[in-house]
Design an enzyme around this catalytic site. Structure first.
Site, PDB file in Angstrom:
ATOM      1  N   PHE A 304      10.957  -6.115  -0.212  1.00  0.00           N
ATOM      2  CA  PHE A 304      10.155  -4.891  -0.368  1.00  0.00           C
ATOM      3  C   PHE A 304       8.847  -5.175   0.396  1.00  0.00           C
ATOM      4  O   PHE A 304       7.914  -5.753  -0.149  1.00  0.00           O
ATOM      5  CB  PHE A 304       9.827  -4.621  -1.838  1.00  0.00           C
ATOM      6  CG  PHE A 304      10.979  -4.213  -2.720  1.00  0.00           C
ATOM      7  CD1 PHE A 304      12.156  -4.936  -2.770  1.00  0.00           C
ATOM      8  CD2 PHE A 304      10.869  -3.094  -3.535  1.00  0.00           C
ATOM      9  CE1 PHE A 304      13.207  -4.557  -3.602  1.00  0.00           C
ATOM     10  CE2 PHE A 304      11.907  -2.705  -4.368  1.00  0.00           C
ATOM     11  CZ  PHE A 304      13.077  -3.442  -4.408  1.00  0.00           C
ATOM     12  N   ASP A 305       8.815  -4.772   1.659  1.00  0.00           N
ATOM     13  CA  ASP A 305       7.720  -5.251   2.506  1.00  0.00           C
ATOM     14  C   ASP A 305       6.376  -4.600   2.199  1.00  0.00           C
ATOM     15  O   ASP A 305       5.338  -5.102   2.621  1.00  0.00           O
ATOM     16  CB  ASP A 305       8.073  -5.069   3.983  1.00  0.00           C
ATOM     17  CG  ASP A 305       9.218  -5.998   4.400  1.00  0.00           C
ATOM     18  OD1 ASP A 305       9.438  -7.011   3.720  1.00  0.00           O
ATOM     19  OD2 ASP A 305       9.891  -5.707   5.399  1.00  0.00           O
ATOM     20  N   ILE A 311       2.271  -4.702   3.419  1.00  0.00           N
ATOM     21  CA  ILE A 311       2.498  -4.588   4.862  1.00  0.00           C
ATOM     22  C   ILE A 311       1.166  -4.500   5.626  1.00  0.00           C
ATOM     23  O   ILE A 311       1.062  -4.960   6.763  1.00  0.00           O
ATOM     24  CB  ILE A 311       3.416  -3.369   5.160  1.00  0.00           C
ATOM     25  CG1 ILE A 311       4.010  -3.440   6.559  1.00  0.00           C
ATOM     26  CG2 ILE A 311       2.703  -2.036   4.971  1.00  0.00           C
ATOM     27  CD1 ILE A 311       5.317  -4.123   6.633  1.00  0.00           C
ATOM     28  N   ASN A 388      10.139 -12.802  10.124  1.00  0.00           N
ATOM     29  CA  ASN A 388      10.871 -12.702  11.384  1.00  0.00           C
ATOM     30  C   ASN A 388      10.735 -11.340  12.064  1.00  0.00           C
ATOM     31  O   ASN A 388      10.903 -11.214  13.268  1.00  0.00           O
ATOM     32  CB  ASN A 388      12.355 -13.011  11.166  1.00  0.00           C
ATOM     33  CG  ASN A 388      12.970 -12.179  10.056  1.00  0.00           C
ATOM     34  OD1 ASN A 388      12.560 -12.266   8.898  1.00  0.00           O
ATOM     35  ND2 ASN A 388      13.942 -11.355  10.394  1.00  0.00           N
ATOM     36  N   TYR A 391       7.368  -4.507  12.517  1.00  0.00           N
ATOM     37  CA  TYR A 391       7.450  -3.068  12.295  1.00  0.00           C
ATOM     38  C   TYR A 391       6.224  -2.421  12.920  1.00  0.00           C
ATOM     39  O   TYR A 391       5.095  -2.805  12.619  1.00  0.00           O
ATOM     40  CB  TYR A 391       7.457  -2.741  10.800  1.00  0.00           C
ATOM     41  CG  TYR A 391       8.694  -3.235  10.076  1.00  0.00           C
ATOM     42  CD1 TYR A 391       9.879  -2.494  10.111  1.00  0.00           C
ATOM     43  CD2 TYR A 391       8.677  -4.429   9.365  1.00  0.00           C
ATOM     44  CE1 TYR A 391      11.013  -2.943   9.448  1.00  0.00           C
ATOM     45  CE2 TYR A 391       9.812  -4.877   8.699  1.00  0.00           C
ATOM     46  CZ  TYR A 391      10.975  -4.139   8.745  1.00  0.00           C
ATOM     47  OH  TYR A 391      12.098  -4.574   8.103  1.00  0.00           O
ATOM     48  N   HIS A 439      22.343  -5.421   7.373  1.00  0.00           N
ATOM     49  CA  HIS A 439      21.281  -5.061   6.426  1.00  0.00           C
ATOM     50  C   HIS A 439      20.865  -3.623   6.664  1.00  0.00           C
ATOM     51  O   HIS A 439      21.296  -2.991   7.634  1.00  0.00           O
ATOM     52  CB  HIS A 439      20.087  -6.007   6.598  1.00  0.00           C
ATOM     53  CG  HIS A 439      19.536  -6.007   7.990  1.00  0.00           C
ATOM     54  ND1 HIS A 439      20.065  -6.777   8.997  1.00  0.00           N
ATOM     55  CD2 HIS A 439      18.531  -5.308   8.561  1.00  0.00           C
ATOM     56  CE1 HIS A 439      19.392  -6.567  10.119  1.00  0.00           C
ATOM     57  NE2 HIS A 439      18.465  -5.668   9.875  1.00  0.00           N
ATOM     58  N   ASP A 448       1.130  13.691   0.081  1.00  0.00           N
ATOM     59  CA  ASP A 448       0.464  14.598  -0.845  1.00  0.00           C
ATOM     60  C   ASP A 448       0.124  15.840  -0.029  1.00  0.00           C
ATOM     61  O   ASP A 448      -0.853  15.861   0.712  1.00  0.00           O
ATOM     62  CB  ASP A 448      -0.775  13.897  -1.404  1.00  0.00           C
ATOM     63  CG  ASP A 448      -1.530  14.761  -2.385  1.00  0.00           C
ATOM     64  OD1 ASP A 448      -1.173  15.945  -2.553  1.00  0.00           O
ATOM     65  OD2 ASP A 448      -2.496  14.251  -2.983  1.00  0.00           O
ATOM     66  N   ASP A 588       0.145  21.524  -7.140  1.00  0.00           N
ATOM     67  CA  ASP A 588      -0.228  20.472  -6.195  1.00  0.00           C
ATOM     68  C   ASP A 588       0.933  19.475  -6.125  1.00  0.00           C
ATOM     69  O   ASP A 588       1.108  18.669  -7.032  1.00  0.00           O
ATOM     70  CB  ASP A 588      -1.519  19.816  -6.693  1.00  0.00           C
ATOM     71  CG  ASP A 588      -2.092  18.825  -5.693  1.00  0.00           C
ATOM     72  OD1 ASP A 588      -1.448  18.580  -4.655  1.00  0.00           O
ATOM     73  OD2 ASP A 588      -3.188  18.291  -5.950  1.00  0.00           O
TER      74      ASP A 588
END
Ligand code: NI
Length: 647
Positions: A304-305, A311, A388, A391, A439, A448, A588
């Site tokens: 879960f980067d 990240i 490795n 992104y 993978h 939002d 909203d």
């Protein structure tokens, strides 16, 4: 409680409530918490970020108004393995709240990467395991501290874990990912920073071939490439003030957090003199990379980067290399290292313009009168390296009101070694005895929305054939809109055969033709997770199972797999909140879009992977009265050389 007498409060030097924390503000926030809680050095600062003011404060802000600055901190006590959240008023020098958050693990911090590698290399048990594989120099070993996930194993509960994966270089500049140390998993307690055990699933020989790609190793380059220069003699067309960007009719404010990286705020487009909002806040809220190999030392690979690593904290300094051409403006990012010292990522965010081919064209075939306009887009981007993989995250703004989000995947595929005669089922041989396991990369962007104002509704639109009774010639079809009125019914998947998209509508505003003003969310490449419904990763990242989720705005609901996905058993975040089935009609709303890329590696992905892209678009849908890019002027006539063509 107040420190105001002891420590002079930092006066706000920023000119907007959403400006990211300055280095001084970060240092002050850390100092206040340290002093108030008498913190010892065993505390790590996982994140120190702007505690965003409530929307009313932001939207009602006028230049010159007093700005209250607050920081939100996540801390980890290495000695007690306890996690704390704190809110600090930087303006008044006060610690406003301090809370122990039970049974959670903050993300794995960059310092922990470095310390974990050192701890593994120092372990006698690990040295013995690699010696069995003929590796005698631990300095050439690379240790990537993979997250451990949660498999309900009793003696892992409450232990801050990494199950590290290891590779070995042939020399200091060699690409180590060519030689996985297969079957050896050092399991590290990151609080104690010591190896608990080394799992050894049996010796697999190191793959024989190098996998180098750097200039040092590439001996011959193609010779037929001539220069291509982007020249902007009058500079770029954008203006930057603090973190607010103006470009033609667009206004965009940016922020940067260690968890999400780039954040967009208060995006507006000025139309006929009116500054019209489109969204309030947008960011990459989570991403998960589940691997498909069931081998005992591979089945737990599910990074879960965003939530497990942060990240943003892994963002590249683009000083070290930036692929953008033309006039570039860089924003620095300020975060902390895990000990609370301010860390600067110089040139973290790149801002530039790109020519993007044709915007629109028509030739009157009778008169041969031709009108053509070139498209230009504004690009706001950053690139992160997660072990490795690289992104690149790109937001594009176009002259016709379109917004695009694109992720570029590149870097190194994750590698595993196989026996000399083995042909892997759950991967591809990319070099002799070198397997790149299959993978998926699954992303979720939280948006939002505020299309023409805060209150919006979301519709699903399918293009469908007409029923027989209204379809005498069989040709009829139309766009069918269905209101998604509450959270449960607003959990949707794509349907390319129906050309499905979703539109975010302001029911109170109409365009010149009387249609409610809207933006449509157009899926790009997408698929669903391939892990079984009862797999641990599905429970931990249930957000992956739907492409669209819609929730009513709540300031606490920011991360689709929960606030602390690292080692968390799951069932939190979107699946938990949406059980209430709250109304999402004319309110909203927050739109969460999930998109997935299944990656069955190719030989061509090695030794370094050419970019693969995935993303989506937001396009105005009856938001304007007509093509808003009608006023884009023609390009200068003598532009380009005699060889120039169109398109
Ligand atoms: Ni991939």
């Amino acid at each position: 409680m107040t420190l105001a007498q002891e420590k002079p409060a930092v006066s706000a030097t920023v000119d907007h409530p959403l400006e990211p924390l300055t280095p001084d503000e970060i240092a002050t926030a850390v100092a206040i918490v340290r002093q108030e809680k008498s913190l010892k050095t065993r505390f790590r600062f996982a994140t120190v970020t702007l505690h965003e003011p409530i929307k009313e404060t932001v939207l009602g802000f006028q230049p010159g108004d007093t700005i209250e600055r607050e920081a939100f901190l996540i801390l980890l006590d290495n000695a007690t393995a306890r996690t704390y959240e704190a809110v600090v008023s930087i303006s008044s020098g006060q610690l406003k709240s301090w809370e122990h958050i039970p049974d959670v693990q903050p993300p794995i911090m960059l310092d922990e990467f470095v310390e974990c590698e050192a701890a593994v290399k120092a372990s006698e048990e690990f040295r013995a395991a690699i010696a069995k594989r003929g590796i005698t120099d631990p300095d050439l070993v690379m240790v990537d501290p993979w997250s451990a996930g949660n498999y309900g194993i009793a003696d892992e509960q409450g232990v801050r874990l990494s199950r590290a994966l290891c590779w070995v270089k042939a020399n200091p500049t060699d690409n180590g990912y060519a030689r996985p140390i297969e079957g050896v998993i050092p399991v590290v307690d990151l609080n104690k920073m010591e190896v608990i055990r080394v799992e050894d699933y049996g010796v697999v020989p190191l793959p024989p071939k190098d996998g180098n790609y750097t200039t040092e190793y590439v001996k011959e380059y193609r010779q037929d490439l001539k220069p291509l220069e982007i020249v902007q003699p009058d500079g770029p067309s954008f203006n930057v003030k603090g973190h607010e960007i103006s470009w033609q009719k667009w206004k965009i404010r940016i922020g940067f957090t260690p968890r999400e990286g780039l954040v967009l705020y208060t995006v507006t487009y000025t139309d006929q003199g009116e500054e019209r909002p489109i969204f309030y806040r947008a960011s990459l809220a989570e991403m998960t990379v589940p691997y498909g190999d069931p081998k005992p030392y591979h089945y737990r690979k599910n990074a879960f980067d965003v939530g497990e690593y942060g990240i943003g904290s892994l963002a590249n300094s683009l000083k070290l290399g930036c692929d953008c051409l033309g006039e570039i403006y860089y924003f620095d990012a300020f975060i902390t290292d895990s000990r609370g010292d301010v860390a600067q990522i110089e040139n973290a965010v790149c801002l530039h313009e790109e020519d993007f081919g044709i915007l629109w064209k028509h030739m009157d075939w009778r008169t041969e009168h031709t009108e053509v306009r070139r498209s230009r887009r504004l690009v706001i981007s950053f690139i992160a390296t997660v072990g490795n993989y690289e992104y690149g995250f790109y937001w594009y703004f176009y002259q016709d009101g379109t917004i695009q989000y694109e992720i570029k995947l590149t870097g190194m595929v994750s590698t595993a070694a196989v026996m000399p005669d083995e042909v892997p089922k759950y991967g591809t041989l990319i070099a002799p005895q070198l397997n790149a396991p299959i993978h998926q990369h699954i992303f979720n962007v939280r948006m939002d929305m505020s299309v023409d104002g805060p209150n919006n509704s979301v519709y699903e639109v399918d293009i469908v054939p007409e029923e027989d009774e209204h379809n005498p010639y069989g040709n009829a079809f139309y766009a069918q809109s269905t209101l998604l009125s509450s959270e449960q019914g607003a959990q949707r998947t794509i349907d390319p055969m129906k050309g499905r998209y979703w539109k975010i509508v302001n029911p109170a505003k109409t365009n010149a033709m009387g249609y409610p003003t809207a933006y449509k969310l157009m899926p790009g490449e997408n698929t669903l997770p391939l892990a079984r419904p009862d797999a641990s990763v599905i429970r931990r990242a249930t957000y992956m199972t739907k492409h669209l989720w819609v929730t009513p705005y709540s300031p606490d609901e920011k991360y689709p797999a929960g606030n602390y996905p690292n080692q968390h058993p799951g069932d939190v975040g979107l699946p938990e909140w949406t059980q209430a089935d709250r109304s999402v009609e004319d309110t909203d709303v927050v739109v969460w879009y999930t998109f997935a890329h299944s990656h069955s590696p190719r030989a061509e992905d090695w030794p370094v992977m050419p970019v693969a892209t995935i993303g989506f678009m937001l396009k105005p849908l009856n938001f304007f009265d007509e093509n808003p890019a009608n006023d884009v002027p023609p390009s200068p006539k003598n532009h380009g050389s005699k060889h120039a063509c169109c398109g």
